[in-house]
Design a protein around this motif. Structure first.
Motif, PDB file in Angstrom:
ATOM      1  N   UNK A  80       7.068  -0.203   7.595  1.00 33.97           N
ATOM      2  CA  UNK A  80       8.066   0.786   7.214  1.00 33.97           C
ATOM      3  C   UNK A  80       9.072   0.176   6.252  1.00 33.97           C
ATOM      4  N   UNK A  81       9.718   1.061   5.534  1.00 28.44           N
ATOM      5  CA  UNK A  81      10.888   0.682   4.748  1.00 28.44           C
ATOM      6  C   UNK A  81      11.843   1.861   4.791  1.00 28.44           C
ATOM      7  N   UNK A  82      13.111   1.547   4.773  1.00 31.87           N
ATOM      8  CA  UNK A  82      14.138   2.581   4.832  1.00 31.87           C
ATOM      9  C   UNK A  82      14.748   2.756   3.454  1.00 31.87           C
ATOM     10  N   UNK A  87      12.632   7.142   6.284  1.00 32.12           N
ATOM     11  CA  UNK A  87      11.786   6.000   6.630  1.00 32.12           C
ATOM     12  C   UNK A  87      10.413   6.275   6.043  1.00 32.12           C
ATOM     13  N   UNK A  88       9.947   5.342   5.244  1.00 34.85           N
ATOM     14  CA  UNK A  88       8.644   5.455   4.590  1.00 34.85           C
ATOM     15  C   UNK A  88       7.637   4.564   5.298  1.00 34.85           C
ATOM     16  N   UNK A  89       6.420   5.078   5.433  1.00 32.69           N
ATOM     17  CA  UNK A  89       5.328   4.347   6.073  1.00 32.69           C
ATOM     18  C   UNK A  89       4.227   4.080   5.058  1.00 32.69           C
ATOM     19  N   UNK A  90       3.581   2.934   5.219  1.00 35.48           N
ATOM     20  CA  UNK A  90       2.382   2.647   4.427  1.00 35.48           C
ATOM     21  C   UNK A  90       1.435   1.793   5.269  1.00 35.48           C
ATOM     22  N   UNK A  91       0.161   1.868   4.960  1.00 31.40           N
ATOM     23  CA  UNK A  91      -0.835   1.066   5.667  1.00 31.40           C
ATOM     24  C   UNK A  91      -0.664  -0.395   5.257  1.00 31.40           C
ATOM     25  N   UNK A  92      -0.592  -1.268   6.248  1.00 32.77           N
ATOM     26  CA  UNK A  92      -0.425  -2.696   5.965  1.00 32.77           C
ATOM     27  C   UNK A  92      -1.654  -3.506   6.367  1.00 32.77           C
ATOM     28  N   UNK A  93      -2.598  -2.885   7.015  1.00 31.05           N
ATOM     29  CA  UNK A  93      -3.796  -3.576   7.495  1.00 31.05           C
ATOM     30  C   UNK A  93      -4.963  -3.318   6.546  1.00 31.05           C
ATOM     31  N   UNK A  94      -5.457  -4.385   5.942  1.00 32.89           N
ATOM     32  CA  UNK A  94      -6.614  -4.224   5.056  1.00 32.89           C
ATOM     33  C   UNK A  94      -7.845  -3.782   5.844  1.00 32.89           C
ATOM     34  N   UNK A  95      -7.950  -4.239   7.092  1.00 31.48           N
ATOM     35  CA  UNK A  95      -9.083  -3.822   7.922  1.00 31.48           C
ATOM     36  C   UNK A  95      -9.013  -2.331   8.218  1.00 31.48           C
ATOM     37  N   UNK A  96      -7.821  -1.831   8.561  1.00 31.61           N
ATOM     38  CA  UNK A  96      -7.674  -0.403   8.847  1.00 31.61           C
ATOM     39  C   UNK A  96      -7.991   0.427   7.608  1.00 31.61           C
ATOM     40  N   UNK A  97      -7.513  -0.024   6.458  1.00 29.68           N
ATOM     41  CA  UNK A  97      -7.787   0.711   5.221  1.00 29.68           C
ATOM     42  C   UNK A  97      -9.284   0.718   4.907  1.00 29.68           C
ATOM     43  N   UNK A  98      -9.956  -0.398   5.138  1.00 30.23           N
ATOM     44  CA  UNK A  98     -11.401  -0.462   4.898  1.00 30.23           C
ATOM     45  C   UNK A  98     -12.146   0.504   5.821  1.00 30.23           C
TER      46      UNK A  98
END
Length: 110
Positions: A80-82, A87-98
């Protein structure tokens, strides 16, 4: 008659390393096994979104949305970032994105 070429035996597998990898994979799959979390990750796979945008896109009520985003954050799948009150969310896991890319290709692509 020609002799068959010698084939080197496969390298022995490190069972403990495999066990750790299997545990990590199971944690990821468990996080993805909830339909609300899967929908959230589908949206986040397209780029960073704030909570209001996610609520509008997936139609999940705020309490449930916050709970599921918390699970994804606790599992290290999103960051997250504020920015002001957002509050903004982004995927941080390369495995999850794959995995999300594979799921999209198998179930969502028309």
């Amino acid at each position: 008659m020609l002799a068959a070429p010698e084939v080197a035996p496969p390298p022995s597998l490190d069972v403990e390393a495999l066990r750790q990898s299997a545990n990590a994979a199971c944690r990821l799959m468990k996080a993805l096994s909830n339909p609300d979390r899967l929908l959230l990750l589908c949206q986040l796979s397209q780029g960073e979104k704030n909570v209001g945008e996610l609520e509008a896109l997936v139609g999940i009520a705020q309490p449930t949305l916050s709970q599921q985003l918390g699970v994804l954050r606790d599992e290290g799948l999103v960051t997250t970032r504020r920015e002001g009150k957002n509050i903004y969310y982004c995927i941080s896991s390369t495995q999850a994105l794959a995995v999300m890319n594979v799921l999209y290709a198998q179930f969502c692509k028309t």
